[in-house]
Design an enzyme around this catalytic site. Structure first.
Site, short mmCIF file in Angstrom:
data_model
loop_
_atom_site.label_atom_id
_atom_site.label_comp_id
_atom_site.label_asym_id
_atom_site.label_seq_id
_atom_site.Cartn_x
_atom_site.Cartn_y
_atom_site.Cartn_z
CB ILE A 61 -0.96 -0.01 1.22
CG1 ILE A 61 -1.80 1.27 1.30
CG2 ILE A 61 -0.24 -0.25 2.54
CD1 ILE A 61 -2.89 1.21 2.39
CB SER A 62 1.18 4.24 -2.13
OG SER A 62 1.01 3.51 -3.31
CB ALA A 63 4.14 6.45 1.74
#
Ligand code: SAH
Length: 226
Positions: A61-63
């Site tokens: 999951i992206s930052a």
């Protein structure tokens, strides 16, 4: 207020102070969508550290800052149609849905999100259902490098995996006047903004970034995830 709500608020204060969150629309979406619900149980305690986290199949999951940056660059508005390539956890799709189709407003836009791995499409769908976004986000398991199988044009397109080059299929599915953001490159990539104006494209580099690699026909062919 729960501990997660407090941590989410603090993170948003930080992202605003850093100039990453600039618009009320993105701030509101980041405040409303519970990131912890999109993360496997063992990593949930890190939901509001500003980092990517493992999900399934070696993906992440992206930052939060990256999600916010991409949402700001897209300039999404209520009622728009958005296409995401790279559903992952479903979190970024939920943020987009909260902007184009806000929970408390009658104006309804929608999000179509494409995921290469069936297991992740299922994981994302479950997360979106639990958080009430499944009626505004359609998850389709397919090779998103070839664009949306629905063949309609989108106002905004985001790609959340790094592509070797700009896929023409996606540019073709962008409506005139639309915006597309995509990381391009193999290791250190450039977050790239594509604007379609008078059916011509304008390209702007927004800065370096690191995403997992795009798979499929117009993606990378090797097996490493980074
Ligand atoms: N946006 C996601 C994070 C994406 S990680 C989130 O909010 O959690 C990148 C995702 O892109 C991974 O889930 C990966 O499986 C997916 N992906 C890679 N190649 C793809 C392709 N060709 N089509 C669709 N999805 C792809």
């Amino acid at each position: 207020m729960s501990e997660s709500d407090k941590a989410r608020r603090l993170l948003i204060v930080k992202l605003k102070a850093e100039g990453v969150i600039r618009s009320p629309e993105v701030e509101r979406a980041m405040l409303i969508v519970p990131r912890e619900e999109f993360i496997p149980q063992e990593y949930r305690r890190f939901a509001y550290s500003d980092n990517p986290l493992p999900i399934l199949k070696g993906q992440t999951i992206s930052a939060p800052h990256m999600c916010a940056m991409m949402c700001e660059a897209l300039k999404m508005r209520k009622g728009e149609r958005v296409l995401e390539v790279g559903t992952g956890s479903g979190y970024h799709a939920a943020l987009c849905a909260e902007i184009v189709s806000p929970t408390d407003k009658p104006i309804k836009g929608y999000v179509v999100t494409l995921e290469y791995y069936k297991e992740l499409a299922k994981f994302a769908h479950e997360n979106l259902k639990r958080t009430g976004y499944d009626t505004r986000v359609d998850v389709i398991a397919c090779d998103g490098s070839m664009g949306s199988p629905t063949r309609i044009k989108y106002d905004k397109i985001l790609v959340t995996a790094a592509a070797p080059s700009l896929p023409k299929t996606l540019v073709d599915q962008l409506r005139n006047g639309g915006r597309l953001v995509i990381p391009i490159g193999s290791y250190l990539q450039q977050l790239t903004l594509v604007e379609k104006v008078n059916n011509e494209i304008k390209i702007k580099e927004l800065g370096g970034c690191i995403f997992v690699r795009l798979r499929g026909q117009l993606g990378f062919k090797d097996e490493t995830s980074l």
